[in-house]
Design an enzyme around this catalytic site. Structure first.
Site, PDB file in Angstrom:
ATOM      1  N   HIS A  29       0.822  -1.219   0.000  1.00 20.60           N
ATOM      2  CA  HIS A  29       0.000   0.000   0.000  1.00 20.60           C
ATOM      3  C   HIS A  29       0.852   1.263   0.000  1.00 20.60           C
ATOM      4  CE1 HIS A  29       1.014   0.868   4.186  1.00 20.60           C
ATOM      5  NE2 HIS A  29       0.898  -0.438   4.403  1.00 20.60           N
ATOM      6  N   GLU A  31      -2.306  -7.229   7.205  1.00 22.66           N
ATOM      7  CA  GLU A  31      -1.002  -7.167   7.849  1.00 22.66           C
ATOM      8  C   GLU A  31      -0.981  -8.064   9.085  1.00 22.66           C
ATOM      9  OE1 GLU A  31       1.961  -7.163   7.783  1.00 22.66           O
ATOM     10  OE2 GLU A  31       2.658  -5.078   7.637  1.00 22.66           O
TER      11      GLU A  31
END
Length: 215
Positions: free
Chosen positions: A9, A82
């Site tokens: 990201h 994550e």
């Protein structure tokens, strides 16, 4: 041969502030938005056919920008989230106590079964991100998918493809909006299955990207 592209990201507010994110979230910075637009341009050139993303906010915003450029629908997959960093999430990295820093260092230094309290182990992370990658093999022939995830998650994925244990010392640098590629193939001179073609490419970005543990 199946080619799968991996993107981290764009830069977030907490990346810039040196806060630990894990599965908590903060918005993209202006620089992060710019990085996403630049990786989107590159993704369009690559002929991406499918976009599969972590469902956390920072990856959602990154893939919204990429999808506009590629004209692809987005599939959200929580397996690409994550690492859950437990009680350290939202903490400023410079404010950790000695005990907390020791927990954090377990994730960096290759500690078997290392885990932050209330968080995940690297093996648990590896199991789910590798399962998400394996799902790409079910896509139609000729597909070229793009997976958008996070720094520790993607680092773990690439490292385990290379044959390292999930908890191995972290020595792979994947900056914000870097591009990696893994291929599924049969080869005379490589072990059959997933192989790493490239890792951490940032040639499409026009400004330096942060490299911080907080992801």
């Amino acid at each position: 041969m199946l080619q799968v592209y991996l993107v981290r990201h764009g830069e977030t507010q907490w990346n810039a502030e040196r806060r630990i994110q894990g599965q908590s979230d903060s918005p993209l910075t202006a620089k992060g938005e710019q990085q996403a637009m630049q990786v989107a341009t590159r993704a369009k050139e690559l002929g991406i056919t499918h976009i599969i993303s972590s469902d956390l906010g920072r990856t959602r915003r990154t893939v919204e920008i990429i999808a506009q450029a590629c004209g692809c629908d987005i599939i959200f997959d929580s397996r690409l989230r994550e690492l859950n960093m437990g009680v350290l999430e939202k903490s400023h990295i410079d404010s950790l106590t000695e005990e907390e820093e020791n927990w954090r260092r377990q994730l960096v230094n290759g500690t078997v079964d290392g885990r932050i309290p209330e968080g995940e182990s690297m093996q648990e992370l590896s199991d789910r991100v590798n399962a998400a990658l394996e799902s790409c093999r079910d896509l139609p022939q000729g597909s070229r998918p793009l997976l958008v995830s996070h720094g520790i998650a993607l680092g773990c994925l690439v490292s385990t493809i290379l044959g390292l244990p999930a908890w191995a010392e972290r020595r792979l640098r994947l900056r914000n909006c870097s591009i990696s590629r893994v291929d599924y193939q049969e080869s005379l001179w490589l072990s059959s299955g997933w192989v790493v073609e490239t890792a951490g490419d940032i040639s499409h970005l026009d400004a330096p990207a942060l490299d911080e543990l907080q992801r």
